[in-house]
Design a protein around this motif. Structure first.
Motif, PDB file in Angstrom:
ATOM      1  N   ALA A   1       0.894  -1.168   0.566  1.00  0.00           N
ATOM      2  CA  ALA A   1      -0.374   0.393  -0.526  1.00  0.00           C
ATOM      3  C   ALA A   1       1.226   0.977   0.185  1.00  0.00           C
ATOM      4  N   CYS A   2       1.940   1.894   1.108  1.00  0.00           N
ATOM      5  CA  CYS A   2       2.564   2.636   0.740  1.00  0.00           C
ATOM      6  C   CYS A   2       3.054   2.490  -0.418  1.00  0.00           C
ATOM      7  N   GLU A   3       3.956   1.318  -1.206  1.00  0.00           N
ATOM      8  CA  GLU A   3       4.238   1.562  -2.378  1.00  0.00           C
ATOM      9  C   GLU A   3       3.214   2.210  -3.364  1.00  0.00           C
ATOM     10  N   VAL A   4       2.263   2.045  -3.515  1.00  0.00           N
ATOM     11  CA  VAL A   4       0.766   2.664  -4.601  1.00  0.00           C
ATOM     12  C   VAL A   4       0.939   3.723  -3.825  1.00  0.00           C
ATOM     13  N   ILE A   5       0.988   3.632  -3.098  1.00  0.00           N
ATOM     14  CA  ILE A   5       0.867   5.841  -2.473  1.00  0.00           C
ATOM     15  C   ILE A   5       2.330   6.129  -3.231  1.00  0.00           C
ATOM     16  N   GLN A   6       3.092   5.757  -2.740  1.00  0.00           N
ATOM     17  CA  GLN A   6       4.231   6.435  -3.233  1.00  0.00           C
ATOM     18  C   GLN A   6       4.249   7.115  -5.018  1.00  0.00           C
ATOM     19  N   ASN A   7       3.527   6.270  -5.894  1.00  0.00           N
ATOM     20  CA  ASN A   7       3.553   5.994  -7.246  1.00  0.00           C
ATOM     21  C   ASN A   7       2.778   6.639  -7.221  1.00  0.00           C
ATOM     22  N   HIS A   8       1.129   6.793  -6.973  1.00  0.00           N
ATOM     23  CA  HIS A   8      -0.294   7.780  -7.258  1.00  0.00           C
ATOM     24  C   HIS A   8       0.389   9.249  -6.559  1.00  0.00           C
ATOM     25  N   ILE A   9       1.589   9.857  -5.857  1.00  0.00           N
ATOM     26  CA  ILE A   9       1.665  10.981  -5.760  1.00  0.00           C
ATOM     27  C   ILE A   9       2.905  11.212  -6.928  1.00  0.00           C
ATOM     28  N   LYS A  10       3.022  10.621  -6.720  1.00  0.00           N
ATOM     29  CA  LYS A  10       5.255  11.192  -8.217  1.00  0.00           C
ATOM     30  C   LYS A  10       3.579  11.294  -9.075  1.00  0.00           C
TER      31      LYS A  10
ATOM     32  N   PHE B   1       0.974  12.883  -9.631  1.00  0.00           N
ATOM     33  CA  PHE B   1      -0.049  13.848  -9.517  1.00  0.00           C
ATOM     34  C   PHE B   1       0.952  14.669  -9.496  1.00  0.00           C
ATOM     35  N   TYR B   2       1.942  14.505  -8.760  1.00  0.00           N
ATOM     36  CA  TYR B   2       2.692  16.306  -8.429  1.00  0.00           C
ATOM     37  C   TYR B   2       3.306  16.278 -10.028  1.00  0.00           C
ATOM     38  N   LEU B   3       4.246  14.983 -10.450  1.00  0.00           N
ATOM     39  CA  LEU B   3       5.007  15.185 -11.808  1.00  0.00           C
ATOM     40  C   LEU B   3       4.796  14.805 -13.025  1.00  0.00           C
ATOM     41  N   VAL B   4       3.559  14.231 -12.944  1.00  0.00           N
ATOM     42  CA  VAL B   4       2.528  14.190 -14.128  1.00  0.00           C
ATOM     43  C   VAL B   4       1.911  15.334 -15.295  1.00  0.00           C
ATOM     44  N   ILE B   5       0.792  14.850 -13.850  1.00  0.00           N
ATOM     45  CA  ILE B   5      -0.914  15.165 -14.623  1.00  0.00           C
ATOM     46  C   ILE B   5      -0.913  16.912 -14.188  1.00  0.00           C
ATOM     47  N   LEU B   6      -0.654  17.287 -13.135  1.00  0.00           N
ATOM     48  CA  LEU B   6      -0.415  18.625 -12.723  1.00  0.00           C
ATOM     49  C   LEU B   6       0.101  19.637 -13.565  1.00  0.00           C
TER      50      LEU B   6
ATOM     51  N   ALA C   1       6.062  16.534  -4.468  1.00  0.00           N
ATOM     52  CA  ALA C   1       6.334  15.347  -4.826  1.00  0.00           C
ATOM     53  C   ALA C   1       7.455  14.627  -3.761  1.00  0.00           C
ATOM     54  N   SER C   2       8.648  14.895  -4.230  1.00  0.00           N
ATOM     55  CA  SER C   2       8.942  14.343  -3.154  1.00  0.00           C
ATOM     56  C   SER C   2       9.142  14.327  -1.456  1.00  0.00           C
ATOM     57  N   TYR C   3       8.453  15.437  -1.639  1.00  0.00           N
ATOM     58  CA  TYR C   3       7.886  15.595   0.508  1.00  0.00           C
ATOM     59  C   TYR C   3       7.152  14.295   1.304  1.00  0.00           C
ATOM     60  N   LEU C   4       5.697  14.187   0.083  1.00  0.00           N
ATOM     61  CA  LEU C   4       4.678  12.893   0.577  1.00  0.00           C
ATOM     62  C   LEU C   4       6.130  11.917  -0.015  1.00  0.00           C
TER      63      LEU C   4
ATOM     64  N   PHE D   1       5.083   7.706  10.273  1.00  0.00           N
ATOM     65  CA  PHE D   1       4.976   8.490   9.069  1.00  0.00           C
ATOM     66  C   PHE D   1       3.560   7.981   8.033  1.00  0.00           C
ATOM     67  N   VAL D   2       2.426   7.990   8.671  1.00  0.00           N
ATOM     68  CA  VAL D   2       1.047   7.951   7.757  1.00  0.00           C
ATOM     69  C   VAL D   2       0.347   8.918   8.033  1.00  0.00           C
ATOM     70  N   ASP D   3       0.707   9.118   9.418  1.00  0.00           N
ATOM     71  CA  ASP D   3      -0.163  10.235  10.676  1.00  0.00           C
ATOM     72  C   ASP D   3       0.601  11.419   9.351  1.00  0.00           C
ATOM     73  N   GLU D   4       1.963  11.494   9.015  1.00  0.00           N
ATOM     74  CA  GLU D   4       2.612  13.204   8.694  1.00  0.00           C
ATOM     75  C   GLU D   4       2.301  12.917   6.637  1.00  0.00           C
ATOM     76  N   ALA D   5       1.897  11.387   6.265  1.00  0.00           N
ATOM     77  CA  ALA D   5       1.176  11.532   4.747  1.00  0.00           C
ATOM     78  C   ALA D   5      -0.183  11.486   4.836  1.00  0.00           C
ATOM     79  N   ILE D   6      -0.774  11.605   5.991  1.00  0.00           N
ATOM     80  CA  ILE D   6      -2.093  11.740   5.799  1.00  0.00           C
ATOM     81  C   ILE D   6      -2.396  13.293   6.517  1.00  0.00           C
ATOM     82  N   ARG D   7      -1.783  14.408   6.700  1.00  0.00           N
ATOM     83  CA  ARG D   7      -1.585  15.449   6.939  1.00  0.00           C
ATOM     84  C   ARG D   7      -1.635  16.398   5.947  1.00  0.00           C
ATOM     85  N   PHE D   8      -0.605  16.119   5.398  1.00  0.00           N
ATOM     86  CA  PHE D   8      -0.029  16.422   3.899  1.00  0.00           C
ATOM     87  C   PHE D   8      -1.203  16.307   2.988  1.00  0.00           C
ATOM     88  N   PHE D   9      -2.207  15.573   3.351  1.00  0.00           N
ATOM     89  CA  PHE D   9      -2.857  15.151   1.919  1.00  0.00           C
ATOM     90  C   PHE D   9      -3.920  15.800   2.593  1.00  0.00           C
TER      91      PHE D   9
END
Length: 430
Positions: free
Chosen positions: A99-108, A110-115, A134-137, A178-186
């Motif tokens: 799940a963590c790997e999938v999350i990091q892929n999706h965030i990269k 979104f921020y490095l490709v789509i936007l 992207a790199s932070y999350l 680390f998960v809580d930190e990611a949730i705060r970013f979201f």
């Protein structure tokens, strides 16, 4: 008229040949030209070498390849009478790291490709530092993964019968942080609302609550009339049962079982990538497929209005970030640290077997098939998600992504649609 376009920043490169008619794209040929030969490299190796070699297929989804490889070995052992029943500890940690790997892929993505690509398409300049976001999350969530996997990328901590790590309560607390930190970013950056409020969104009418970077994209797609753009065949398939999601295939609103025996690869002209079909039909894989098969309310609501458009496809992937962050919290809360990490002895093997390993990777269903004789791999097949979405098609119909691009008014619009499938060139040319 035929126009060639080299597409970069897709984990490798691809060449798109666009055919125009009456000012619109009539057809597209997708070419992947760099063959890597991972399947051939594995021939002659001992089965467990696949645990080290296959994660090198992809720098983004390497953990998914590790899990597919270890599941193929476990499936082969079980077919020969070796009983394997993973402890809940091993199962949950494998689920967490995936799940963590999938999350990091999706965030990269979104921020490095789509936007950035949407700004390029619409000739707008926000001045946002998307790379920093992207790199932070992504680094935050991969730190949580590494607590158990030891490293990322190319971890090899999953072994037949379980895992090699034996975490402590301090490790779990660190991962939770680390998960809580990611949730705060979201909450603060991506959506602008609380995590609990976001998870309650189930209909299109509730999307007005969303702010942040996701709101900017939604508003932009609406302004430029692209909410319904990029539709394909509206057929979805999911083979893995990972991250709390069911498997199945869906046409219209009817969900049925998906049987891997009907999956077939075929050669394609002008590319080293193979096509994949299910009962000779093409299906989309990935977060949109997972959301549709699982009947996720907000994904179903968006699909009801916009079908399998680029908007629905993008939102399904972003929505999966939230679902998986919540799932990660649940997995850590329920983790039983007193259970064994592995149920097989290190030297317990079988000389000859056939095995299949299936994983829901970031981009969709990933399948590994291995045949072992006299302790050595004699055949290894890797079927990747991009092969499903980027097939040229059959004699009856165009490929999934090609169908979505047909009718586009420009190459820029078509390539943006192409990128919404989260393309991976290196995996496809494995």
């Amino acid at each position: 008229m035929v126009v060639k376009k080299l597409i970069e920043k897709i984990e490798g490169e691809a060449e798109l040949d666009f055919t125009f008619k009456n000012g619109k794209i009539e057809d597209v040929h997708i070419g992947f030209g760099f063959y890597r030969g991972i399947e051939e490299i594995l021939v002659g190796k001992v089965p467990r070498d696949a645990l080290v070699i296959t994660p090198r297929v992809c720098g983004i989804c390497n953990h998914a390849h590790l899990l597919a490889a270890v599941r193929a070995i476990e499936n082969g052992y079980q077919s020969q009478g070796i009983s394997i029943q993973l402890t809940s500890k091993a199962e949950k940690i494998r689920e967490f790291t995936l799940a963590c790997e999938v999350i990091q892929n999706h965030i990269k993505w979104f921020y490095l490709v789509i936007l950035p690509q949407f700004e390029h398409l619409t000739a707008t300049q926000s001045g946002e530092n998307y790379a920093l976001k992207a790199s932070y999350l992504s680094s935050t969530i991969t730190k949580a993964l590494a607590v158990f996997a030891g490293q990322w990328p190319h971890s090899s901590y999953a072994v037949p019968g379980g895992i090699t790590c034996d975490p402590t309560y301090v490790d779990v607390m660190q991962a939770e942080g680390f998960v809580d930190e990611a949730i705060r970013f979201f909450e603060q950056v991506m959506t602008g609302i609380s995590f609990s409020d976001y998870l309650e969104i189930e209909s299109v009418s509730s999307l007005s609550k969303i702010n942040g970077d996701l709101r900017k994209l939604i508003d932009g797609l609406e302004v430029y009339g692209m909410l319904s753009t990029g539709q394909s065949y509206d057929r979805f398939i999911v083979f893995g049962k990972d991250m709390g999601r069911p498997s199945g295939k869906l046409i219209a609103t009817s969900v049925a079982n998906a049987d891997i025996r009907y999956v077939e690869e075929s050669e394609q002209k002008g590319t080293v990538a193979k096509a994949v079909t299910y009962k000779n039909r093409l299906y989309e894989v990935g977060p949109l497929a997972r959301g549709m098969v699982a009947k996720t309310p907000i994904v179903r609501s968006l699909h009801k209005r916009y079908k399998d458009s680029l908007y629905t496809r993008i939102f399904a992937r972003v929505n999966e970030i939230a679902q998986l962050l919540g799932y990660c919290k649940e997995l850590l809360y329920d983790l039983s640290l007193d259970e064994p990490s592995c149920v097989l002895e290190a030297n317990q093997t079988h000389d000859s077997f056939e095995g299949v390993g299936i994983v829901e990777a970031s981009r969709g269903s990933l399948i590994h098939k291995t045949t072992v004789e006299k302790g050595k791999i004699v055949n290894y097949e890797i079927i990747t998600p991009t092969q499903w979405n980027l097939s040229h098609g059959t004699s009856q119909e165009k490929g999934i992504a090609i169908r979505a691009m047909v009718g586009s008014k420009s190459i820029e619009e078509a390539t943006f649609i192409f990128r919404t499938f989260d393309v991976c060139s290196v995996c496809t040319a494995q």
